[in-house]
Design a protein around this motif. Structure first.
Motif, PDB file in Angstrom:
ATOM      1  N   TYR A 245      57.649   8.229  42.928  1.00  0.00           N
ATOM      2  CA  TYR A 245      57.660   8.580  44.225  1.00  0.00           C
ATOM      3  C   TYR A 245      57.747   7.296  45.015  1.00  0.00           C
ATOM      4  N   PRO A 246      59.067   6.589  45.322  1.00  0.00           N
ATOM      5  CA  PRO A 246      59.074   4.627  46.018  1.00  0.00           C
ATOM      6  C   PRO A 246      58.417   5.013  47.605  1.00  0.00           C
ATOM      7  N   PRO A 247      57.715   3.784  47.630  1.00  0.00           N
ATOM      8  CA  PRO A 247      57.444   3.885  49.141  1.00  0.00           C
ATOM      9  C   PRO A 247      58.704   3.348  49.926  1.00  0.00           C
ATOM     10  N   ALA A 248      57.209   4.063  50.921  1.00  0.00           N
ATOM     11  CA  ALA A 248      58.535   3.469  52.574  1.00  0.00           C
ATOM     12  C   ALA A 248      58.620   2.226  52.319  1.00  0.00           C
ATOM     13  N   ASP A 249      59.891   0.999  52.968  1.00  0.00           N
ATOM     14  CA  ASP A 249      59.566   0.073  53.117  1.00  0.00           C
ATOM     15  C   ASP A 249      58.547  -0.202  54.501  1.00  0.00           C
ATOM     16  N   ASP A 250      58.194   0.165  55.584  1.00  0.00           N
ATOM     17  CA  ASP A 250      56.805   0.162  56.233  1.00  0.00           C
ATOM     18  C   ASP A 250      55.703   0.240  55.681  1.00  0.00           C
ATOM     19  N   ASP A 251      55.801   1.112  54.285  1.00  0.00           N
ATOM     20  CA  ASP A 251      54.402   1.035  54.305  1.00  0.00           C
ATOM     21  C   ASP A 251      53.941   0.463  53.690  1.00  0.00           C
ATOM     22  N   PRO A 252      52.292   0.158  54.121  1.00  0.00           N
ATOM     23  CA  PRO A 252      51.449  -1.015  54.234  1.00  0.00           C
ATOM     24  C   PRO A 252      50.585  -0.916  52.746  1.00  0.00           C
ATOM     25  N   ALA A 253      50.554   0.053  52.397  1.00  0.00           N
ATOM     26  CA  ALA A 253      49.879   0.517  51.582  1.00  0.00           C
ATOM     27  C   ALA A 253      50.683   0.732  50.128  1.00  0.00           C
ATOM     28  N   GLN A 254      52.156   0.612  50.667  1.00  0.00           N
ATOM     29  CA  GLN A 254      53.144   0.271  49.287  1.00  0.00           C
ATOM     30  C   GLN A 254      52.523   1.714  48.158  1.00  0.00           C
ATOM     31  N   ASP A 255      52.914   2.565  48.710  1.00  0.00           N
ATOM     32  CA  ASP A 255      51.873   3.695  47.807  1.00  0.00           C
ATOM     33  C   ASP A 255      52.850   5.039  48.160  1.00  0.00           C
ATOM     34  N   GLY A 256      54.281   5.800  47.580  1.00  0.00           N
ATOM     35  CA  GLY A 256      54.440   6.547  48.096  1.00  0.00           C
ATOM     36  C   GLY A 256      54.122   8.065  48.395  1.00  0.00           C
ATOM     37  N   ARG A 257      53.363   8.260  46.689  1.00  0.00           N
ATOM     38  CA  ARG A 257      53.090   9.748  46.238  1.00  0.00           C
ATOM     39  C   ARG A 257      52.129  10.412  47.853  1.00  0.00           C
ATOM     40  N   PRO A 258      52.508  11.466  47.906  1.00  0.00           N
ATOM     41  CA  PRO A 258      52.229  12.634  48.735  1.00  0.00           C
ATOM     42  C   PRO A 258      50.750  12.754  48.567  1.00  0.00           C
ATOM     43  N   MET A 259      49.626  13.109  49.235  1.00  0.00           N
ATOM     44  CA  MET A 259      48.409  13.155  49.387  1.00  0.00           C
ATOM     45  C   MET A 259      48.758  14.358  50.008  1.00  0.00           C
ATOM     46  N   CYS A 260      46.929  15.951  49.477  1.00  0.00           N
ATOM     47  CA  CYS A 260      46.777  16.532  50.423  1.00  0.00           C
ATOM     48  C   CYS A 260      45.232  16.913  51.117  1.00  0.00           C
ATOM     49  N   THR A 261      44.533  16.531  51.713  1.00  0.00           N
ATOM     50  CA  THR A 261      43.382  16.968  51.854  1.00  0.00           C
ATOM     51  C   THR A 261      42.449  18.663  52.233  1.00  0.00           C
ATOM     52  N   PRO A 262      42.851  19.515  51.563  1.00  0.00           N
ATOM     53  CA  PRO A 262      43.225  20.915  52.212  1.00  0.00           C
ATOM     54  C   PRO A 262      41.982  20.660  53.275  1.00  0.00           C
ATOM     55  N   THR A 263      40.801  20.379  53.021  1.00  0.00           N
ATOM     56  CA  THR A 263      39.787  20.859  54.240  1.00  0.00           C
ATOM     57  C   THR A 263      40.846  20.742  55.465  1.00  0.00           C
ATOM     58  N   GLY A 264      42.090  19.091  55.161  1.00  0.00           N
ATOM     59  CA  GLY A 264      42.080  18.483  56.448  1.00  0.00           C
ATOM     60  C   GLY A 264      43.293  19.562  56.852  1.00  0.00           C
ATOM     61  N   GLU A 265      44.061  20.233  56.538  1.00  0.00           N
ATOM     62  CA  GLU A 265      45.300  20.754  56.160  1.00  0.00           C
ATOM     63  C   GLU A 265      44.679  22.570  57.030  1.00  0.00           C
ATOM     64  N   LEU A 266      44.206  23.071  56.269  1.00  0.00           N
ATOM     65  CA  LEU A 266      43.389  24.178  57.054  1.00  0.00           C
ATOM     66  C   LEU A 266      42.422  24.115  58.957  1.00  0.00           C
ATOM     67  N   SER A 267      42.014  22.965  58.368  1.00  0.00           N
ATOM     68  CA  SER A 267      41.916  22.702  60.074  1.00  0.00           C
ATOM     69  C   SER A 267      42.929  22.188  61.236  1.00  0.00           C
ATOM     70  N   ALA A 268      43.656  21.766  60.212  1.00  0.00           N
ATOM     71  CA  ALA A 268      45.115  21.475  61.219  1.00  0.00           C
ATOM     72  C   ALA A 268      45.687  22.843  61.583  1.00  0.00           C
ATOM     73  N   LEU A 269      45.384  24.158  60.844  1.00  0.00           N
ATOM     74  CA  LEU A 269      46.349  25.262  61.624  1.00  0.00           C
ATOM     75  C   LEU A 269      45.736  25.222  63.075  1.00  0.00           C
ATOM     76  N   PHE A 270      44.819  25.135  63.329  1.00  0.00           N
ATOM     77  CA  PHE A 270      44.134  24.922  65.202  1.00  0.00           C
ATOM     78  C   PHE A 270      44.267  24.548  65.889  1.00  0.00           C
ATOM     79  N   LEU A 271      45.445  23.024  65.489  1.00  0.00           N
ATOM     80  CA  LEU A 271      45.669  22.195  66.356  1.00  0.00           C
ATOM     81  C   LEU A 271      47.053  22.132  65.990  1.00  0.00           C
ATOM     82  N   ARG A 272      47.608  22.423  65.145  1.00  0.00           N
ATOM     83  CA  ARG A 272      48.711  21.599  65.774  1.00  0.00           C
ATOM     84  C   ARG A 272      50.238  22.790  65.592  1.00  0.00           C
ATOM     85  N   GLY A 273      49.629  23.915  66.149  1.00  0.00           N
ATOM     86  CA  GLY A 273      50.799  24.927  66.596  1.00  0.00           C
ATOM     87  C   GLY A 273      51.090  26.082  65.876  1.00  0.00           C
TER      88      GLY A 273
END
Length: 353
Positions: A307-335
């Protein structure tokens, strides 16, 4: 560093005396080394192992440092020095330089300080050619950690290194001259990150949380009555059922946040992460300290290159990451256009997908 230093190095790299010396050694190389007792084409490949053969050739050709110094001007010694420098050039992108006039400086008195702490770089013949990282790459090699403003670029004077074989004892080897190009800051950061991720993936806090969710899973989700048997198969489509379960269980973002610590939310978060793990090979991680962030899933460190990072990625880490509790919470925020199965989309960027 100054423009003056850059101009001085350009002059040294293009000096006619250096050009003539390089041409002479290239022409003499086939006979000086190729006709030696160590003449096997595979041995002169301009790589690290070939320096072991060069070292043995020099040690067997001269009985002492005095013998070596007396024969420093011979084709064998000069070509050996050229070969050593060329190995540095071809492996690490150094360049030849030398002072414009014989018997002047070897570069040690300029404002680069490049000669410091780099081994036998201050050759007895102060006008001897040497190899150094080009000035344009000076930022790749930070100054020493002692707080000085000396140039951190590695530099090697091949004649000095050959001579040192007779004075520094059996522990000195030409191959060691290549170790100078290891950029300590970057590998150290990578090693620290890899060690940190190993700790985050295997610690008592995470293990206890995972065990608790696995034990609670049958009652919290399977017995919820929200779906038929077989719904919770850890497939992508099961995330639609998980999404509906959460949206029906909580009315607002605030309601969800107030109940984030309940078994139904924690098991739902675990289930979402497990879908990622089983479909895309992610792993659970979390900081080992209590109250230091929710568990998350991420592609393992050893698969970072997928997973190559984007050119403007300051962390230079392109790996996907998911915080499940955050994604569940976002169901009520993102529409209504936001769905849990969308969290699987980033893995399609991987080179192995």
């Amino acid at each position: 560093m100054t423009d003056h230093q850059q101009l001085k190095e350009q002059e040294r790299a293009g000096d006619p005396r250096l050009t003539a010396w390089l041409d002479e050694q290239r022409a003499a190389f086939p006979e000086a080394l190729g006709s030696s007792p160590y003449d096997l084409p595979r041995r002169w490949k301009f790589d690290g192992p070939s320096l072991d053969h060069l070292e043995q050739l020099v040690l067997r050709s001269f009985g002492s440092r005095e013998d070596f110094e007396e024969n420093k001007g011979t084709a064998l010694v000069q070509v050996a020095a050229w070969y050593l420098g060329e190995v540095h050039n071809q492996l690490y992108g150094t360049q030849w330089q030398c002072a414009p006039e014989p018997g002047t400086d070897s570069g040690a008195d300029d404002d680069s300080g490049a000669c410091a702490d780099t081994g036998a770089c201050a050759d007895a013949d102060s006008g001897a050619p040497y190899v150094i990282i080009p000035y344009e790459r000076i930022e790749d090699f930070p100054p020493p950690a002692d707080g000085s403003d000396r140039d951190g670029r590695p530099r090697c004077s091949p004649l000095g290194e050959l001579s040192a074989l007779f004075t520094d004892g059996p522990g000195r080897h030409l191959r060691d001259t290549l170790d100078r190009y290891e950029e300590p800051d970057e590998p150290r950061e990578e090693e620290e990150q890899e060690a940190r991720e190993r700790e985050y993936a295997d610690n008592p806090r995470l293990a206890a949380w995972l065990d608790a969710q696995r034990a609670a899973f049958p009652e919290a989700l399977c017995a919820s009555g929200d779906a038929s048997p077989g719904t919770w198969d850890f497939g992508a489509s099961s995330l639609d059922h998980l999404e509906q379960l959460i949206l029906r269980g909580f009315t607002t973002y605030e309601d969800f946040e107030e109940n984030k610590g309940t078994a139904s939310v924690q098991v739902a978060a675990w289930y979402l992460g497990e879908v990622h793990n089983r479909l895309h090979g992610t792993q659970w991680q979390c900081a080992p300290e209590p109250d230091s962030g929710a568990p998350y899933v991420i592609i393992p460190y050893e698969r970072m290159d997928e997973y190559p990072p984007a050119d403007d990625d300051p962390a230079q880490d392109g790996r996907p990451m998911c915080t499940p509790t955050g994604e569940l919470s976002a169901l009520f925020l993102r529409g209504p256009g936001n769905h849990l199965r969308d969290t699987l989309a980033p893995y399609s960027r991987g080179s192995a997908q």
